[in-house]
Design a protein around this motif. Structure first.
Motif, PDB file in Angstrom:
ATOM      1  N   PHE A  93       0.824  -1.210   0.000  1.00  0.00           N
ATOM      2  CA  PHE A  93       0.000   0.000   0.000  1.00  0.00           C
ATOM      3  C   PHE A  93       0.861   1.265   0.000  1.00  0.00           C
ATOM      4  CE2 PHE A  93      -3.331  -2.953   1.694  1.00  0.00           C
ATOM      5  CZ  PHE A  93      -4.189  -2.830   0.613  1.00  0.00           C
ATOM      6  N   LYS A  94       1.999   1.247   0.691  1.00  0.00           N
ATOM      7  CA  LYS A  94       2.886   2.422   0.654  1.00  0.00           C
ATOM      8  C   LYS A  94       3.440   2.634  -0.751  1.00  0.00           C
ATOM      9  CE  LYS A  94       4.137   3.398   5.292  1.00  0.00           C
ATOM     10  NZ  LYS A  94       5.050   4.108   6.110  1.00  0.00           N
ATOM     11  N   GLU A  95       3.724   1.545  -1.441  1.00  0.00           N
ATOM     12  CA  GLU A  95       4.222   1.651  -2.813  1.00  0.00           C
ATOM     13  C   GLU A  95       3.145   2.244  -3.719  1.00  0.00           C
ATOM     14  OE1 GLU A  95       4.995  -1.579  -6.210  1.00  0.00           O
ATOM     15  OE2 GLU A  95       6.358  -1.789  -4.488  1.00  0.00           O
ATOM     16  N   GLN A  96       1.897   1.860  -3.525  1.00  0.00           N
ATOM     17  CA  GLN A  96       0.786   2.315  -4.360  1.00  0.00           C
ATOM     18  C   GLN A  96       0.289   3.712  -3.975  1.00  0.00           C
ATOM     19  OE1 GLN A  96      -0.534   0.484  -7.031  1.00  0.00           O
ATOM     20  NE2 GLN A  96       1.288  -0.736  -6.615  1.00  0.00           N
ATOM     21  N   ILE A  97       0.228   3.985  -2.669  1.00  0.00           N
ATOM     22  CA  ILE A  97      -0.416   5.205  -2.166  1.00  0.00           C
ATOM     23  C   ILE A  97       0.598   6.260  -1.742  1.00  0.00           C
ATOM     24  CG2 ILE A  97      -1.918   6.070  -0.308  1.00  0.00           C
ATOM     25  CD1 ILE A  97      -3.321   3.252  -0.465  1.00  0.00           C
ATOM     26  N   GLY A  98       1.744   5.818  -1.272  1.00  0.00           N
ATOM     27  CA  GLY A  98       2.755   6.746  -0.793  1.00  0.00           C
ATOM     28  C   GLY A  98       2.933   6.631   0.716  1.00  0.00           C
ATOM     29  N   ASN A  99       3.862   7.407   1.239  1.00  0.00           N
ATOM     30  CA  ASN A  99       4.194   7.327   2.667  1.00  0.00           C
ATOM     31  C   ASN A  99       3.078   7.818   3.587  1.00  0.00           C
ATOM     32  OD1 ASN A  99       6.658   6.066   2.458  1.00  0.00           O
ATOM     33  ND2 ASN A  99       7.769   7.999   2.177  1.00  0.00           N
ATOM     34  N   ARG A 100       2.077   8.470   3.049  1.00  0.00           N
ATOM     35  CA  ARG A 100       0.952   8.936   3.883  1.00  0.00           C
ATOM     36  C   ARG A 100       0.043   7.782   4.273  1.00  0.00           C
ATOM     37  NH1 ARG A 100      -3.783   9.895   0.465  1.00  0.00           N
ATOM     38  NH2 ARG A 100      -3.205   9.358  -1.662  1.00  0.00           N
ATOM     39  N   PHE A 101       0.246   6.583   3.697  1.00  0.00           N
ATOM     40  CA  PHE A 101      -0.615   5.443   3.977  1.00  0.00           C
ATOM     41  C   PHE A 101      -0.495   4.987   5.435  1.00  0.00           C
ATOM     42  CE2 PHE A 101      -1.072   0.900   4.682  1.00  0.00           C
ATOM     43  CZ  PHE A 101      -2.408   0.754   4.360  1.00  0.00           C
ATOM     44  N   THR A 102      -1.652   4.709   6.047  1.00  0.00           N
ATOM     45  CA  THR A 102      -1.728   4.049   7.359  1.00  0.00           C
ATOM     46  C   THR A 102      -2.917   3.107   7.341  1.00  0.00           C
ATOM     47  OG1 THR A 102      -3.166   5.744   8.320  1.00  0.00           O
ATOM     48  CG2 THR A 102      -0.785   6.038   8.636  1.00  0.00           C
ATOM     49  N   PHE A 103      -2.869   2.071   8.140  1.00  0.00           N
ATOM     50  CA  PHE A 103      -4.008   1.156   8.278  1.00  0.00           C
ATOM     51  C   PHE A 103      -5.012   1.787   9.232  1.00  0.00           C
ATOM     52  CE2 PHE A 103      -1.185  -2.462   6.906  1.00  0.00           C
ATOM     53  CZ  PHE A 103      -1.985  -2.884   5.862  1.00  0.00           C
ATOM     54  N   ASN A 104      -5.805   2.761   8.763  1.00  0.00           N
ATOM     55  CA  ASN A 104      -6.809   3.363   9.637  1.00  0.00           C
ATOM     56  C   ASN A 104      -7.963   2.380   9.850  1.00  0.00           C
ATOM     57  OD1 ASN A 104      -8.872   3.797   7.533  1.00  0.00           O
ATOM     58  ND2 ASN A 104      -7.508   5.402   6.788  1.00  0.00           N
ATOM     59  N   VAL A 105      -8.771   2.626  10.862  1.00  0.00           N
ATOM     60  CA  VAL A 105      -9.834   1.700  11.247  1.00  0.00           C
ATOM     61  C   VAL A 105     -10.817   1.453  10.109  1.00  0.00           C
ATOM     62  CG1 VAL A 105     -11.790   1.352  12.829  1.00  0.00           C
ATOM     63  CG2 VAL A 105      -9.650   2.273  13.704  1.00  0.00           C
ATOM     64  N   ALA A 106     -11.226   2.515   9.435  1.00  0.00           N
ATOM     65  CA  ALA A 106     -12.210   2.358   8.347  1.00  0.00           C
ATOM     66  C   ALA A 106     -11.651   1.482   7.223  1.00  0.00           C
ATOM     67  CB  ALA A 106     -12.602   3.731   7.803  1.00  0.00           C
ATOM     68  N   PHE A 107     -10.382   1.652   6.894  1.00  0.00           N
ATOM     69  CA  PHE A 107      -9.780   0.862   5.823  1.00  0.00           C
ATOM     70  C   PHE A 107      -9.598  -0.595   6.249  1.00  0.00           C
ATOM     71  CE2 PHE A 107      -5.994  -0.299   3.082  1.00  0.00           C
ATOM     72  CZ  PHE A 107      -6.727  -0.425   1.915  1.00  0.00           C
ATOM     73  N   GLN A 108      -9.181  -0.815   7.481  1.00  0.00           N
ATOM     74  CA  GLN A 108      -9.057  -2.196   7.973  1.00  0.00           C
ATOM     75  C   GLN A 108     -10.405  -2.908   7.901  1.00  0.00           C
ATOM     76  OE1 GLN A 108      -6.825  -2.921  11.648  1.00  0.00           O
ATOM     77  NE2 GLN A 108      -6.013  -0.850  11.454  1.00  0.00           N
TER      78      GLN A 108
END
Length: 194
Positions: A93-108
């Motif tokens: 996901f960091k490769e696709q989205i960038g360093n701003r990516f985090t596993f936030n609750v909604a995405f999990q």
């Protein structure tokens, strides 16, 4: 009964569910009574209620199955059932989205509920979740009652302080019933000069 009762074996499950207890209090009760203390607040609450009703110990849910091994995640790879966040997933996901990516609750939650969809769809869903958050469309999950209360307090009381919001929250959680913000909760600060 309006005052919050102590959490002990004599409590019935209905009364228990009518009051707010911190997760730490729930875990402490579990440990003292030989119940499994793992899981989220909702799962632990359900386990304690079952124990109070039946006197029986309920095992933790078996939803923690081993995630399928994915050696190489591609955009067209399908999201596996029983998704578990891992460093391999984070790297993708960091490769696709960038360093701003985090596993936030909604995405999990989205990942866990969308097995069989592709990782390309997951990237699009992540972007949509961020967009919804910017527009204030996100829903705070039930286990985050405090966050919901504070947000609703400020929506109804612009110019009030966080200290006042917390005073009202502490007042509310000691009362029987739901923990949603109501204007009547301001009684907690009226005595302090509103």
């Amino acid at each position: 009964m309006n005052e919050r009762p102590a959490l002990d074996r004599e409590l019935d499950s209905k009364t228990f569910r009518d009051f707010y207890y911190l997760k730490e209090e729930l875990v402490d009760f579990c440990r003292k009574n030989g119940l499994p203390a793992s899981g989220g607040k909702i799962e632990i609450t359900d386990r304690i209620a079952y124990f109070l009703d039946t006197g029986k110990i309920q095992s933790p849910s078996s939803s923690r199955k081993r995630a399928a091994e994915i050696t190489d995640i591609q955009e067209d790879t399908e999201i596996e059932p029983d998704f578990v966040c891992s460093e391999r997933h984070r790297a993708f996901f960091k490769e696709q989205i960038g360093n701003r990516f985090t596993f936030n609750v909604a995405f999990q939650k989205w990942l866990k509920n969308n097995a069989g969809k592709t990782y390309k769809e997951a990237v699009a869903a992540y972007e949509q979740i961020l967009e919804d958050k910017k527009k204030g469309k996100t829903k705070i999950e039930k286990q985050f009652e405090y966050n919901t209360y504070i947000r609703d307090f400020f929506a109804d009381n612009q110019g009030r302080s966080l200290e006042e919001a917390i005073k009202c929250w502490n007042y509310k959680k000691q009362m029987q019933g739901h923990n949603r913000y109501e204007r009547a909760d301001l009684a907690a600060i009226w005595g302090a000069g509103s």
